[in-house]
Design an enzyme around this catalytic site. Sequence first.
Site, PDB file in Angstrom:
ATOM      1  N   MET A  81       0.863  -1.188   0.000  1.00 19.52           N
ATOM      2  CA  MET A  81       0.000   0.000   0.000  1.00 19.52           C
ATOM      3  C   MET A  81       0.897   1.236   0.000  1.00 19.52           C
ATOM      4  O   MET A  81       1.602   1.499   0.979  1.00 19.52           O
ATOM      5  CB  MET A  81      -0.944  -0.003   1.207  1.00 19.52           C
ATOM      6  CG  MET A  81      -2.054  -1.042   1.077  1.00 19.52           C
ATOM      7  SD  MET A  81      -3.287  -0.931   2.383  1.00 19.52           S
ATOM      8  CE  MET A  81      -2.373  -1.554   3.771  1.00 19.52           C
TER       9      MET A  81
ATOM     10  N   CYS B 234      -3.565  -1.870 -10.478  1.00 16.23           N
ATOM     11  CA  CYS B 234      -3.760  -0.504  -9.984  1.00 16.23           C
ATOM     12  C   CYS B 234      -4.675   0.292 -10.925  1.00 16.23           C
ATOM     13  O   CYS B 234      -4.444   0.349 -12.133  1.00 16.23           O
ATOM     14  CB  CYS B 234      -2.416   0.200  -9.846  1.00 16.23           C
ATOM     15  SG  CYS B 234      -2.611   1.880  -9.240  1.00 16.23           S
TER      16      CYS B 234
ATOM     17  N   LYS C   4       0.207  -9.235  -9.158  1.00 16.55           N
ATOM     18  CA  LYS C   4      -0.976  -8.875  -8.368  1.00 16.55           C
ATOM     19  C   LYS C   4      -1.970  -8.219  -9.327  1.00 16.55           C
ATOM     20  O   LYS C   4      -1.638  -7.260 -10.021  1.00 16.55           O
ATOM     21  CB  LYS C   4      -0.585  -7.911  -7.244  1.00 16.55           C
ATOM     22  CG  LYS C   4      -1.761  -7.503  -6.378  1.00 16.55           C
ATOM     23  CD  LYS C   4      -1.273  -6.903  -5.076  1.00 16.55           C
ATOM     24  CE  LYS C   4      -2.420  -6.392  -4.239  1.00 16.55           C
ATOM     25  NZ  LYS C   4      -2.931  -5.110  -4.688  1.00 16.55           N
TER      26      LYS C   4
ATOM     27  N   GLY D  39      -8.930  -8.785  -0.636  1.00 15.59           N
ATOM     28  CA  GLY D  39     -10.047  -7.846  -0.675  1.00 15.59           C
ATOM     29  C   GLY D  39     -10.951  -7.954   0.537  1.00 15.59           C
ATOM     30  O   GLY D  39     -11.567  -8.990   0.778  1.00 15.59           O
ATOM     31  N   ASP D  40     -10.979  -6.877   1.336  1.00 13.47           N
ATOM     32  CA  ASP D  40     -11.921  -6.742   2.467  1.00 13.47           C
ATOM     33  C   ASP D  40     -11.717  -7.737   3.603  1.00 13.47           C
ATOM     34  O   ASP D  40     -12.656  -7.967   4.371  1.00 13.47           O
ATOM     35  CB  ASP D  40     -13.382  -6.898   1.999  1.00 13.47           C
ATOM     36  CG  ASP D  40     -13.790  -5.875   0.962  1.00 13.47           C
ATOM     37  OD1 ASP D  40     -13.130  -4.820   0.885  1.00 13.47           O
ATOM     38  OD2 ASP D  40     -14.768  -6.135   0.242  1.00 13.47           O
TER      39      ASP D  40
ATOM     40  N   GLY E  15      -4.775  -5.987   3.511  1.00 13.08           N
ATOM     41  CA  GLY E  15      -4.298  -4.620   3.290  1.00 13.08           C
ATOM     42  C   GLY E  15      -4.768  -3.675   4.369  1.00 13.08           C
ATOM     43  O   GLY E  15      -4.146  -3.516   5.417  1.00 13.08           O
ATOM     44  N   ARG E  16      -5.947  -3.101   4.143  1.00 14.42           N
ATOM     45  CA  ARG E  16      -6.389  -2.017   5.026  1.00 14.42           C
ATOM     46  C   ARG E  16      -6.588  -2.446   6.467  1.00 14.42           C
ATOM     47  O   ARG E  16      -6.573  -1.606   7.365  1.00 14.42           O
ATOM     48  CB  ARG E  16      -7.667  -1.378   4.455  1.00 14.42           C
ATOM     49  CG  ARG E  16      -7.391  -0.551   3.200  1.00 14.42           C
ATOM     50  CD  ARG E  16      -8.641  -0.253   2.438  1.00 14.42           C
ATOM     51  NE  ARG E  16      -9.262  -1.487   1.966  1.00 14.42           N
ATOM     52  CZ  ARG E  16     -10.453  -1.562   1.378  1.00 14.42           C
ATOM     53  NH1 ARG E  16     -11.154  -0.472   1.201  1.00 14.42           N
ATOM     54  NH2 ARG E  16     -10.926  -2.713   0.972  1.00 14.42           N
TER      55      ARG E  16
HETATM   56  C1  FMN Z   1      -3.603   3.491   0.371  1.00 17.44           C
HETATM   57  C2  FMN Z   1      -3.490   2.288  -0.553  1.00 17.44           C
HETATM   58  C3  FMN Z   1      -2.372   2.125  -1.342  1.00 17.44           C
HETATM   59  C4  FMN Z   1      -2.257   1.015  -2.197  1.00 17.44           C
HETATM   60  N1  FMN Z   1      -1.097   0.834  -2.914  1.00 17.44           N
HETATM   61  C5  FMN Z   1      -0.934  -0.299  -3.645  1.00 17.44           C
HETATM   62  C6  FMN Z   1       0.312  -0.579  -4.288  1.00 17.44           C
HETATM   63  O1  FMN Z   1       1.290   0.180  -4.194  1.00 17.44           O
HETATM   64  N2  FMN Z   1       0.395  -1.728  -5.025  1.00 17.44           N
HETATM   65  C7  FMN Z   1      -0.660  -2.609  -5.132  1.00 17.44           C
HETATM   66  O2  FMN Z   1      -0.528  -3.641  -5.798  1.00 17.44           O
HETATM   67  N3  FMN Z   1      -1.832  -2.363  -4.523  1.00 17.44           N
HETATM   68  C8  FMN Z   1      -1.982  -1.256  -3.771  1.00 17.44           C
HETATM   69  N4  FMN Z   1      -3.171  -1.049  -3.094  1.00 17.44           N
HETATM   70  C9  FMN Z   1      -4.228  -2.089  -3.122  1.00 17.44           C
HETATM   71  C10 FMN Z   1      -4.049  -3.057  -1.933  1.00 17.44           C
HETATM   72  O3  FMN Z   1      -2.828  -3.756  -2.036  1.00 17.44           O
HETATM   73  C11 FMN Z   1      -5.207  -4.077  -1.855  1.00 17.44           C
HETATM   74  O4  FMN Z   1      -5.270  -4.782  -3.062  1.00 17.44           O
HETATM   75  C12 FMN Z   1      -6.566  -3.400  -1.613  1.00 17.44           C
HETATM   76  O5  FMN Z   1      -6.458  -2.439  -0.575  1.00 17.44           O
HETATM   77  C13 FMN Z   1      -7.639  -4.438  -1.229  1.00 17.44           C
HETATM   78  O6  FMN Z   1      -7.262  -5.174  -0.085  1.00 17.44           O
HETATM   79  P1  FMN Z   1      -7.835  -4.811   1.400  1.00 17.44           P
HETATM   80  O7  FMN Z   1      -9.332  -4.786   1.295  1.00 17.44           O
HETATM   81  O8  FMN Z   1      -7.321  -5.922   2.289  1.00 17.44           O
HETATM   82  O9  FMN Z   1      -7.283  -3.472   1.755  1.00 17.44           O
HETATM   83  C14 FMN Z   1      -3.308   0.066  -2.258  1.00 17.44           C
HETATM   84  C15 FMN Z   1      -4.446   0.254  -1.472  1.00 17.44           C
HETATM   85  C16 FMN Z   1      -4.555   1.329  -0.609  1.00 17.44           C
HETATM   86  C17 FMN Z   1      -5.778   1.468   0.256  1.00 17.44           C
END
Ligand code: FMN
Length: 336
Positions: free
Chosen positions: A18, A111, A155, A220-221, A243-244
Amino acid sequence: MESFWNQSTRPRMVLAPMADVTDAAYRRLIAQVGKPDVMWTEFVSADGLYHTREIQRLPDAENPLMRDLAYTDGERPIVAQFFGSKPEMIAYAAGPAVTLGFDGVDINMGCPDRSIEKQGAGAALIKDPVRAAELIAAAKDGALRAGRPLPVSVKTRIGYNKEILDEWIPVLLAARPAAITVHLRTRKEMSLVPAHWELMRRVVALRDAAGQDTLVLGNGDVRDLEDAKRKAVETGADGIMLGRAIFGNPWLFTGRTHDDTSPAERLAALITLARYFEELTPPKHFQILKKHIKAFVSDFNGAAELRAALMATTRATELAARVVEYEARTHTATRR
Ligand SMILES: Cc1cc2nc3c(=O)[nH]c(=O)nc-3n(C[C@H](O)[C@H](O)[C@H](O)COP(=O)(O)O)c2cc1C
Protein backbone atom coordinates in the site's frame (compact mmCIF):
# COMPACT_ATOMS: atom_id res chain seq x y z
CA MET A 1 12.03 -22.78 -9.39
CA GLU A 2 12.48 -23.46 -5.67
CA SER A 3 11.95 -20.29 -3.61
CA PHE A 4 10.54 -18.98 -0.36
CA TRP A 5 7.10 -19.36 -1.92
CA ASN A 6 7.33 -23.16 -1.89
CA GLN A 7 9.01 -23.30 1.49
CA SER A 8 6.39 -21.45 3.51
CA THR A 9 3.44 -23.29 5.03
CA ARG A 10 -0.12 -22.96 3.79
CA PRO A 11 -2.12 -20.85 3.96
CA ARG A 12 0.30 -17.93 3.65
CA MET A 13 -0.89 -14.78 5.36
CA VAL A 14 0.69 -11.84 3.56
CA LEU A 15 0.73 -8.06 3.84
CA ALA A 16 -0.59 -6.09 0.85
CA PRO A 17 1.52 -3.39 -0.76
CA MET A 18 0.00 0.00 0.00
CA ALA A 19 1.70 3.15 -1.27
CA ASP A 20 2.46 5.61 1.52
CA VAL A 21 1.21 3.14 4.13
CA THR A 22 3.33 -0.03 4.11
CA ASP A 23 6.61 1.84 3.70
CA ALA A 24 9.89 0.80 5.30
CA ALA A 25 8.93 2.43 8.60
CA TYR A 26 5.57 0.70 9.06
CA ARG A 27 6.94 -2.60 7.77
CA ARG A 28 9.72 -2.49 10.37
CA LEU A 29 7.17 -1.99 13.14
CA ILE A 30 4.93 -4.76 11.78
CA ALA A 31 7.89 -7.13 11.46
CA GLN A 32 8.72 -6.50 15.11
CA VAL A 33 5.27 -6.93 16.62
CA GLY A 34 3.53 -9.39 14.29
CA LYS A 35 5.23 -10.53 11.14
CA PRO A 36 3.26 -11.76 8.11
CA ASP A 37 4.56 -14.64 5.94
CA VAL A 38 5.50 -12.28 3.08
CA MET A 39 5.79 -8.51 2.70
CA TRP A 40 5.71 -6.37 -0.44
CA THR A 41 7.32 -2.97 -1.01
CA GLU A 42 5.14 -0.09 -2.13
CA PHE A 43 4.94 -0.07 -5.91
CA VAL A 44 7.83 1.55 -7.75
CA SER A 45 7.90 2.74 -11.36
CA ALA A 46 10.19 0.56 -13.49
CA ASP A 47 10.50 3.35 -16.09
CA GLY A 48 11.23 5.81 -13.30
CA LEU A 49 14.02 3.64 -11.96
CA TYR A 50 15.62 3.46 -15.40
CA HIS A 51 15.26 7.16 -16.00
CA THR A 52 16.62 8.33 -12.66
CA ARG A 53 19.53 5.90 -12.62
CA GLU A 54 20.57 5.71 -16.28
CA ILE A 55 19.53 9.07 -17.78
CA GLN A 56 19.60 11.46 -14.83
CA ARG A 57 22.42 9.49 -13.24
CA LEU A 58 21.10 10.21 -9.77
CA PRO A 59 23.24 8.50 -7.13
CA ASP A 60 21.21 5.71 -5.51
CA ALA A 61 21.52 7.35 -2.09
CA GLU A 62 19.72 10.42 -3.42
CA ASN A 63 17.18 8.58 -5.53
CA PRO A 64 13.70 8.59 -3.95
CA LEU A 65 12.72 5.48 -5.93
CA MET A 66 15.69 3.58 -4.58
CA ARG A 67 14.73 4.75 -1.12
CA ASP A 68 11.26 3.28 -1.69
CA LEU A 69 13.07 -0.03 -2.16
CA ALA A 70 14.81 0.18 1.23
CA TYR A 71 14.00 -2.60 3.70
CA THR A 72 15.55 -4.29 6.70
CA ASP A 73 16.38 -7.98 7.03
CA GLY A 74 13.67 -8.50 9.65
CA GLU A 75 11.05 -8.01 6.91
CA ARG A 76 12.11 -11.05 4.85
CA PRO A 77 10.80 -12.63 2.77
CA ILE A 78 10.13 -9.37 0.97
CA VAL A 79 9.10 -8.82 -2.63
CA ALA A 80 9.82 -5.68 -4.67
CA GLN A 81 6.74 -4.53 -6.56
CA PHE A 82 7.12 -2.69 -9.86
CA PHE A 83 4.70 -1.17 -12.31
CA GLY A 84 5.37 -0.57 -15.98
CA SER A 85 4.32 -1.76 -19.41
CA LYS A 86 7.63 -2.05 -21.28
CA PRO A 87 9.33 -5.42 -21.00
CA GLU A 88 12.79 -3.84 -21.21
CA MET A 89 11.97 -1.54 -18.28
CA ILE A 90 10.62 -4.36 -16.13
CA ALA A 91 13.74 -6.39 -17.00
CA TYR A 92 15.84 -3.40 -15.99
CA ALA A 93 14.04 -3.02 -12.64
CA ALA A 94 14.70 -6.67 -11.81
CA GLY A 95 18.41 -5.73 -11.72
CA PRO A 96 18.23 -3.53 -8.61
CA ALA A 97 15.83 -6.09 -7.07
CA VAL A 98 18.63 -8.64 -7.36
CA THR A 99 21.42 -6.37 -6.17
CA LEU A 100 19.37 -5.12 -3.23
CA GLY A 101 18.83 -8.74 -2.17
CA PHE A 102 15.05 -8.98 -2.59
CA ASP A 103 13.44 -12.40 -2.32
CA GLY A 104 11.15 -11.87 -5.29
CA VAL A 105 9.71 -9.44 -7.84
CA ASP A 106 6.01 -8.65 -8.20
CA ILE A 107 4.40 -6.92 -11.17
CA ASN A 108 1.40 -4.69 -10.52
CA MET A 109 -1.44 -5.53 -12.90
CA GLY A 110 -4.31 -4.16 -10.85
CA CYS A 111 -3.76 -0.50 -9.98
CA PRO A 112 -6.69 1.66 -11.21
CA ASP A 113 -4.81 4.96 -10.93
CA ARG A 114 -5.29 6.92 -14.16
CA SER A 115 -1.71 8.17 -14.33
CA ILE A 116 -0.48 4.57 -14.17
CA GLU A 117 -3.04 3.20 -16.60
CA LYS A 118 -2.11 5.92 -19.09
CA GLN A 119 1.30 4.29 -19.29
CA GLY A 120 -0.38 0.99 -20.15
CA ALA A 121 0.55 -0.28 -16.68
CA GLY A 122 -1.42 -1.46 -13.63
CA ALA A 123 -4.97 -2.60 -14.38
CA ALA A 124 -4.57 -1.59 -18.08
CA LEU A 125 -2.55 -4.78 -18.53
CA ILE A 126 -5.72 -6.83 -18.03
CA LYS A 127 -6.70 -5.50 -21.48
CA ASP A 128 -3.31 -6.41 -22.95
CA PRO A 129 -2.71 -10.08 -22.09
CA VAL A 130 0.13 -10.58 -24.55
CA ARG A 131 2.02 -7.72 -22.99
CA ALA A 132 1.27 -8.99 -19.50
CA ALA A 133 2.86 -12.35 -20.31
CA GLU A 134 5.87 -10.60 -21.84
CA LEU A 135 6.39 -8.62 -18.66
CA ILE A 136 6.51 -11.77 -16.54
CA ALA A 137 9.10 -13.28 -18.88
CA ALA A 138 11.07 -10.01 -18.88
CA ALA A 139 11.21 -9.86 -15.09
CA LYS A 140 12.55 -13.41 -14.96
CA ASP A 141 15.16 -12.67 -17.65
CA GLY A 142 16.18 -9.40 -16.02
CA ALA A 143 16.84 -11.11 -12.69
CA LEU A 144 18.82 -13.89 -14.35
CA ARG A 145 20.90 -11.39 -16.27
CA ALA A 146 21.58 -9.53 -13.04
CA GLY A 147 23.01 -12.74 -11.63
CA ARG A 148 20.28 -14.45 -9.58
CA PRO A 149 16.97 -16.01 -10.60
CA LEU A 150 14.08 -14.52 -8.64
CA PRO A 151 10.52 -15.80 -8.33
CA VAL A 152 8.19 -13.46 -10.21
CA SER A 153 4.64 -12.92 -9.02
CA VAL A 154 1.68 -10.84 -10.21
CA LYS A 155 -0.98 -8.88 -8.37
CA THR A 156 -4.13 -8.31 -10.38
CA ARG A 157 -7.93 -8.13 -10.42
CA ILE A 158 -10.74 -10.36 -11.74
CA GLY A 159 -11.19 -8.30 -14.91
CA TYR A 160 -11.36 -4.78 -16.25
CA ASN A 161 -14.98 -3.83 -16.98
CA LYS A 162 -16.30 -7.30 -16.19
CA GLU A 163 -15.05 -10.50 -14.62
CA ILE A 164 -12.93 -12.46 -17.12
CA LEU A 165 -11.14 -14.96 -14.87
CA ASP A 166 -11.51 -17.83 -17.36
CA GLU A 167 -9.53 -15.89 -19.96
CA TRP A 168 -7.19 -13.87 -17.81
CA ILE A 169 -5.89 -16.36 -15.25
CA PRO A 170 -4.80 -18.95 -17.89
CA VAL A 171 -2.82 -16.22 -19.72
CA LEU A 172 -0.96 -15.43 -16.53
CA LEU A 173 -0.49 -19.10 -15.64
CA ALA A 174 1.00 -19.81 -19.07
CA ALA A 175 3.81 -17.38 -18.21
CA ARG A 176 4.49 -19.47 -15.09
CA PRO A 177 4.64 -16.93 -12.31
CA ALA A 178 5.48 -18.17 -8.81
CA ALA A 179 2.30 -16.64 -7.40
CA ILE A 180 -0.77 -14.70 -8.48
CA THR A 181 -2.63 -12.51 -6.01
CA VAL A 182 -6.16 -11.71 -7.10
CA HIS A 183 -7.89 -8.64 -5.70
CA LEU A 184 -11.42 -9.99 -6.10
CA ARG A 185 -12.93 -6.98 -7.87
CA THR A 186 -12.84 -5.61 -11.41
CA ARG A 187 -11.00 -2.42 -12.27
CA LYS A 188 -14.36 -0.76 -12.85
CA GLU A 189 -15.54 -1.71 -9.39
CA MET A 190 -12.47 -0.01 -7.85
CA SER A 191 -13.05 -0.68 -4.14
CA LEU A 192 -16.71 0.37 -4.23
CA VAL A 193 -18.40 -3.03 -3.92
CA PRO A 194 -17.63 -5.96 -1.62
CA ALA A 195 -14.86 -8.24 -2.90
CA HIS A 196 -16.23 -11.29 -4.75
CA TRP A 197 -14.83 -14.03 -2.54
CA GLU A 198 -17.21 -16.52 -4.15
CA LEU A 199 -14.92 -16.34 -7.23
CA MET A 200 -11.75 -17.43 -5.45
CA ARG A 201 -12.59 -21.13 -5.78
CA ARG A 202 -12.64 -20.63 -9.55
CA VAL A 203 -9.15 -19.12 -9.47
CA VAL A 204 -7.97 -22.18 -7.53
CA ALA A 205 -9.72 -24.51 -10.01
CA LEU A 206 -8.13 -22.73 -12.99
CA ARG A 207 -4.71 -23.17 -11.42
CA ASP A 208 -5.44 -26.83 -10.62
CA ALA A 209 -6.63 -27.42 -14.18
CA ALA A 210 -3.37 -26.00 -15.49
CA GLY A 211 -1.50 -28.54 -13.36
CA GLN A 212 0.96 -25.94 -12.15
CA ASP A 213 2.59 -25.10 -8.87
CA THR A 214 1.82 -21.37 -9.16
CA LEU A 215 0.33 -20.27 -5.85
CA VAL A 216 -2.95 -18.34 -5.85
CA LEU A 217 -3.74 -15.81 -3.15
CA GLY A 218 -7.00 -13.96 -2.56
CA ASN A 219 -7.34 -10.33 -1.54
CA GLY A 220 -10.05 -7.85 -0.67
CA ASP A 221 -11.92 -6.74 2.47
CA VAL A 222 -10.38 -9.32 4.80
CA ARG A 223 -11.09 -8.03 8.30
CA ASP A 224 -8.65 -9.91 10.48
CA LEU A 225 -6.60 -13.10 10.73
CA GLU A 226 -9.57 -15.24 11.73
CA ASP A 227 -11.52 -14.01 8.70
CA ALA A 228 -8.45 -14.75 6.55
CA LYS A 229 -8.12 -18.30 7.87
CA ARG A 230 -11.79 -18.95 7.27
CA LYS A 231 -11.55 -17.65 3.70
CA ALA A 232 -8.49 -19.81 3.02
CA VAL A 233 -10.39 -22.92 4.18
CA GLU A 234 -13.57 -22.02 2.30
CA THR A 235 -11.84 -21.24 -1.00
CA GLY A 236 -8.78 -23.49 -0.99
CA ALA A 237 -6.55 -20.46 -1.66
CA ASP A 238 -2.84 -20.92 -0.97
CA GLY A 239 -2.73 -17.61 0.81
CA ILE A 240 -4.63 -14.53 1.81
CA MET A 241 -3.42 -10.95 1.42
CA LEU A 242 -4.55 -8.36 3.95
CA GLY A 243 -4.30 -4.62 3.29
CA ARG A 244 -6.39 -2.02 5.03
CA ALA A 245 -6.90 -4.19 8.11
CA ILE A 246 -3.31 -3.27 9.05
CA PHE A 247 -4.35 0.40 9.51
CA GLY A 248 -3.87 1.18 13.20
CA ASN A 249 -3.22 -2.49 14.00
CA PRO A 250 0.39 -3.59 13.40
CA TRP A 251 -0.43 -6.70 15.50
CA LEU A 252 -2.90 -7.92 12.85
CA PHE A 253 -0.89 -10.99 11.89
CA THR A 254 -0.73 -12.24 15.51
CA GLY A 255 -4.51 -12.58 15.43
CA ARG A 256 -5.26 -9.47 17.47
CA THR A 257 -8.03 -7.21 16.27
CA HIS A 258 -8.29 -3.47 16.77
CA ASP A 259 -10.62 -4.11 19.72
CA ASP A 260 -7.99 -6.31 21.41
CA THR A 261 -5.54 -3.40 21.59
CA SER A 262 -5.55 -0.66 24.19
CA PRO A 263 -5.34 3.05 23.33
CA ALA A 264 -2.09 3.22 25.32
CA GLU A 265 -0.52 0.45 23.25
CA ARG A 266 -1.64 2.08 20.04
CA LEU A 267 -0.22 5.45 21.06
CA ALA A 268 3.11 3.86 22.01
CA ALA A 269 3.19 2.09 18.63
CA LEU A 270 2.44 5.35 16.83
CA ILE A 271 5.39 7.04 18.54
CA THR A 272 7.68 4.18 17.50
CA LEU A 273 6.34 4.42 13.96
CA ALA A 274 6.97 8.19 13.84
CA ARG A 275 10.58 7.59 14.95
CA TYR A 276 11.14 4.89 12.31
CA PHE A 277 9.52 7.14 9.73
CA GLU A 278 11.97 9.93 10.49
CA GLU A 279 14.90 7.55 10.44
CA LEU A 280 14.03 5.54 7.35
CA THR A 281 12.08 7.69 4.94
CA PRO A 282 13.77 11.09 4.66
CA PRO A 283 12.91 13.43 3.08
CA LYS A 284 9.30 12.24 2.90
CA HIS A 285 6.99 14.70 4.50
CA PHE A 286 5.59 13.99 7.95
CA GLN A 287 2.18 14.53 6.32
CA ILE A 288 2.27 10.92 5.18
CA LEU A 289 1.90 9.85 8.81
CA LYS A 290 -1.55 11.40 8.90
CA LYS A 291 -3.23 8.24 7.65
CA HIS A 292 -1.64 6.39 10.55
CA ILE A 293 -2.53 9.07 13.10
CA LYS A 294 -6.16 8.77 12.04
CA ALA A 295 -6.12 5.00 12.38
CA PHE A 296 -4.11 4.69 15.61
CA VAL A 297 -5.81 7.54 17.48
CA SER A 298 -9.44 6.48 17.49
CA ASP A 299 -12.12 4.91 19.64
CA PHE A 300 -11.27 6.38 23.02
CA ASN A 301 -12.21 9.43 25.08
CA GLY A 302 -10.45 12.53 23.82
CA ALA A 303 -9.26 10.80 20.61
CA ALA A 304 -10.56 13.53 18.29
CA GLU A 305 -8.84 16.27 20.25
CA LEU A 306 -5.56 14.36 20.47
CA ARG A 307 -5.75 13.50 16.78
CA ALA A 308 -6.05 17.18 15.88
CA ALA A 309 -3.02 18.00 18.03
CA LEU A 310 -0.94 15.20 16.49
CA MET A 311 -1.93 16.16 12.94
CA ALA A 312 -0.29 19.54 13.54
CA THR A 313 3.08 18.04 14.52
CA THR A 314 6.03 17.89 12.16
CA ARG A 315 8.57 15.80 14.10
CA ALA A 316 8.53 12.52 16.02
CA THR A 317 9.72 14.23 19.22
CA GLU A 318 6.90 16.72 18.97
CA LEU A 319 4.36 13.96 18.35
CA ALA A 320 5.67 12.03 21.39
CA ALA A 321 5.46 15.18 23.55
CA ARG A 322 1.80 15.72 22.61
CA VAL A 323 1.02 12.10 23.53
CA VAL A 324 2.77 12.49 26.90
CA GLU A 325 0.81 15.66 27.63
CA TYR A 326 -2.41 13.88 26.74
CA GLU A 327 -1.54 10.97 29.01
CA ALA A 328 -0.63 13.26 31.87
CA ARG A 329 -4.03 14.86 31.47
CA THR A 330 -5.96 11.64 31.29
CA HIS A 331 -3.71 9.43 33.47
CA THR A 332 -3.59 6.82 30.75
CA ALA A 333 -0.78 4.38 31.48
CA THR A 334 1.31 3.94 28.37
CA ARG A 335 3.83 1.20 27.83
CA ARG A 336 6.91 2.62 26.15
C1 FMN B 1 -3.60 3.49 0.37
C2 FMN B 1 -3.49 2.29 -0.55
C3 FMN B 1 -2.37 2.13 -1.34
C4 FMN B 1 -2.26 1.02 -2.20
N1 FMN B 1 -1.10 0.83 -2.91
C5 FMN B 1 -0.93 -0.30 -3.65
C6 FMN B 1 0.31 -0.58 -4.29
O1 FMN B 1 1.29 0.18 -4.19
N2 FMN B 1 0.39 -1.73 -5.02
C7 FMN B 1 -0.66 -2.61 -5.13
O2 FMN B 1 -0.53 -3.64 -5.80
N3 FMN B 1 -1.83 -2.36 -4.52
C8 FMN B 1 -1.98 -1.26 -3.77
N4 FMN B 1 -3.17 -1.05 -3.09
C9 FMN B 1 -4.23 -2.09 -3.12
C10 FMN B 1 -4.05 -3.06 -1.93
O3 FMN B 1 -2.83 -3.76 -2.04
C11 FMN B 1 -5.21 -4.08 -1.85
O4 FMN B 1 -5.27 -4.78 -3.06
C12 FMN B 1 -6.57 -3.40 -1.61
O5 FMN B 1 -6.46 -2.44 -0.58
C13 FMN B 1 -7.64 -4.44 -1.23
O6 FMN B 1 -7.26 -5.17 -0.09
P1 FMN B 1 -7.83 -4.81 1.40
O7 FMN B 1 -9.33 -4.79 1.30
O8 FMN B 1 -7.32 -5.92 2.29
O9 FMN B 1 -7.28 -3.47 1.76
C14 FMN B 1 -3.31 0.07 -2.26
C15 FMN B 1 -4.45 0.25 -1.47
C16 FMN B 1 -4.56 1.33 -0.61
C17 FMN B 1 -5.78 1.47 0.26
